[in-house]
Design a protein around this motif. Structure first.
Motif, PDB file in Angstrom:
ATOM      1  N   CYS A  38      41.127  44.752  40.315  1.00 38.51           N
ATOM      2  CA  CYS A  38      39.684  44.967  40.306  1.00 38.51           C
ATOM      3  C   CYS A  38      39.017  43.820  39.544  1.00 38.51           C
ATOM      4  O   CYS A  38      39.697  42.954  38.979  1.00 38.51           O
ATOM      5  CB  CYS A  38      39.361  46.317  39.660  1.00 38.51           C
ATOM      6  SG  CYS A  38      39.797  46.410  37.906  1.00 38.51           S
ATOM      7  N   HIS A  39      37.715  43.819  39.494  1.00 41.96           N
ATOM      8  CA  HIS A  39      36.976  42.733  38.836  1.00 41.96           C
ATOM      9  C   HIS A  39      37.325  42.596  37.355  1.00 41.96           C
ATOM     10  O   HIS A  39      37.524  41.487  36.847  1.00 41.96           O
ATOM     11  CB  HIS A  39      35.469  42.955  38.993  1.00 41.96           C
ATOM     12  CG  HIS A  39      34.629  41.981  38.239  1.00 41.96           C
ATOM     13  ND1 HIS A  39      34.568  40.651  38.568  1.00 41.96           N
ATOM     14  CD2 HIS A  39      33.847  42.147  37.148  1.00 41.96           C
ATOM     15  CE1 HIS A  39      33.763  40.034  37.720  1.00 41.96           C
ATOM     16  NE2 HIS A  39      33.317  40.920  36.851  1.00 41.96           N
ATOM     17  N   CYS A  40      37.426  43.723  36.640  1.00 46.30           N
ATOM     18  CA  CYS A  40      37.673  43.653  35.200  1.00 46.30           C
ATOM     19  C   CYS A  40      39.158  43.552  34.852  1.00 46.30           C
ATOM     20  O   CYS A  40      39.503  43.289  33.706  1.00 46.30           O
ATOM     21  CB  CYS A  40      37.044  44.848  34.488  1.00 46.30           C
ATOM     22  SG  CYS A  40      37.839  46.442  34.810  1.00 46.30           S
TER      23      CYS A  40
ATOM     24  N   LEU B 218      41.373  45.968  34.947  1.00 48.25           N
ATOM     25  CA  LEU B 218      41.934  47.234  34.480  1.00 48.25           C
ATOM     26  C   LEU B 218      42.934  47.810  35.476  1.00 48.25           C
ATOM     27  O   LEU B 218      43.960  48.361  35.097  1.00 48.25           O
ATOM     28  CB  LEU B 218      40.795  48.230  34.226  1.00 48.25           C
ATOM     29  CG  LEU B 218      41.150  49.552  33.556  1.00 48.25           C
ATOM     30  CD1 LEU B 218      41.718  49.308  32.163  1.00 48.25           C
ATOM     31  CD2 LEU B 218      39.898  50.426  33.459  1.00 48.25           C
TER      32      LEU B 218
ATOM     33  N   SER C 239      41.339  55.457  34.610  1.00 47.51           N
ATOM     34  CA  SER C 239      40.817  54.168  35.051  1.00 47.51           C
ATOM     35  C   SER C 239      40.322  54.224  36.485  1.00 47.51           C
ATOM     36  O   SER C 239      39.508  53.418  36.899  1.00 47.51           O
ATOM     37  CB  SER C 239      41.903  53.087  34.976  1.00 47.51           C
ATOM     38  OG  SER C 239      42.453  53.022  33.702  1.00 47.51           O
TER      39      SER C 239
ATOM     40  N   CYS D  43      37.476  51.447  40.600  1.00 48.24           N
ATOM     41  CA  CYS D  43      37.678  51.261  39.165  1.00 48.24           C
ATOM     42  C   CYS D  43      36.521  51.913  38.418  1.00 48.24           C
ATOM     43  O   CYS D  43      35.360  51.627  38.700  1.00 48.24           O
ATOM     44  CB  CYS D  43      37.765  49.780  38.810  1.00 48.24           C
ATOM     45  SG  CYS D  43      37.888  49.486  37.026  1.00 48.24           S
TER      46      CYS D  43
ATOM     47  N   GLU E 105      35.687  51.392  35.385  1.00 49.34           N
ATOM     48  CA  GLU E 105      35.060  50.461  34.447  1.00 49.34           C
ATOM     49  C   GLU E 105      34.092  49.502  35.152  1.00 49.34           C
ATOM     50  O   GLU E 105      32.940  49.380  34.763  1.00 49.34           O
ATOM     51  CB  GLU E 105      36.136  49.663  33.708  1.00 49.34           C
ATOM     52  CG  GLU E 105      35.615  48.805  32.597  1.00 49.34           C
ATOM     53  CD  GLU E 105      35.009  49.593  31.438  1.00 49.34           C
ATOM     54  OE1 GLU E 105      34.101  49.050  30.794  1.00 49.34           O
ATOM     55  OE2 GLU E 105      35.419  50.744  31.194  1.00 49.34           O
ATOM     56  N   CYS E 106      34.562  48.811  36.192  1.00 46.57           N
ATOM     57  CA  CYS E 106      33.732  47.767  36.818  1.00 46.57           C
ATOM     58  C   CYS E 106      33.156  48.174  38.175  1.00 46.57           C
ATOM     59  O   CYS E 106      32.299  47.477  38.703  1.00 46.57           O
ATOM     60  CB  CYS E 106      34.526  46.466  36.954  1.00 46.57           C
ATOM     61  SG  CYS E 106      35.920  46.551  38.097  1.00 46.57           S
TER      62      CYS E 106
ATOM     63  N   SER F 108      34.714  48.266  41.112  1.00 50.32           N
ATOM     64  CA  SER F 108      35.340  47.635  42.286  1.00 50.32           C
ATOM     65  C   SER F 108      35.973  48.683  43.193  1.00 50.32           C
ATOM     66  O   SER F 108      36.676  49.575  42.723  1.00 50.32           O
ATOM     67  CB  SER F 108      36.440  46.660  41.852  1.00 50.32           C
ATOM     68  OG  SER F 108      35.924  45.570  41.150  1.00 50.32           O
TER      69      SER F 108
ATOM     70  N   THR G 105      39.618  42.349  46.655  1.00 49.19           N
ATOM     71  CA  THR G 105      40.380  42.515  45.407  1.00 49.19           C
ATOM     72  C   THR G 105      41.742  41.847  45.464  1.00 49.19           C
ATOM     73  O   THR G 105      42.444  41.778  44.457  1.00 49.19           O
ATOM     74  CB  THR G 105      40.587  44.010  45.069  1.00 49.19           C
ATOM     75  OG1 THR G 105      41.431  44.611  46.057  1.00 49.19           O
ATOM     76  CG2 THR G 105      39.262  44.745  44.970  1.00 49.19           C
TER      77      THR G 105
END
Length: 160
Positions: free
Chosen positions: A14-16, A18, A67, A81, A83-84, A86, A105
């Motif tokens: 994913c982008h971050c 995680l 996550s 995700c 968090e970000c 994605s 991704t």
């Protein structure tokens, strides 16, 4: 990779960072989906989905279940995700043996095998008017492809 697993055909995240994953199978198809759900979740005119066998996708066990956000509809399950935001995967209920990976991704440099090319455009009926698709000679479907639509209808009728 854990013992007994094959060398990855590609990796991604994913982008971050995680959520990281590997697949021991190269992508089999690349579908551009213009459905309103894909558009709204991505903020783009489509999402490119790369199909692989579900059994070849590996997300490390240390990836927290917290996550991953799971979005479900009456026909599919998506993972995102937390968090970000994605998009990571999408799997249809009638075809749990296969899963779509959000192609954006994938770590492109990690891809082994043939170059990926789009194999179909789906949900043309929902494509935004402001986005023009290049003349690529690839099959275009108003919704799903005929074979896909038939499998979906059979699966729906078996569930009712």
């Amino acid at each position: 990779m854990s013992p007994g697993q094959s060398t990855p055909a590609f990796t991604g995240q994913c982008h971050c960072g995680l959520i990281k994953y590997t697949s021991t199978s190269p992508p089999q198809n690349l579908t551009y989906c213009y459905c309103i759900t894909c558009r709204r979740l991505s903020g783009a005119p489509f999402i490119a989905w790369a199909d692989i066998p579900s059994s070849t996708l590996h997300i490390p066990p240390n990836t927290s279940k917290n996550s991953i956000r799971i979005l479900t509809s009456d026909i599919a399950e998506r993972t995102i995700c937390r968090e970000c935001g994605s998009n990571i995967t999408m799997r249809y209920g009638f075809d749990e043996a296969n899963i779509g990976i959000a192609a954006g991704t994938m770590d492109e440099a990690s891809l082994k095998g043939d170059e990926m090319n789009v194999t179909e455009h789906i949900f043309m009926e929902q494509k935004p008017s402001w986005y023009g698709i290049p003349k690529d000679g690839v099959k275009r479907w108003e919704r799903f492809s005929d074979g896909f639509e038939e499998k979906l209808q059979i699966w729906r009728s078996e569930r009712s």
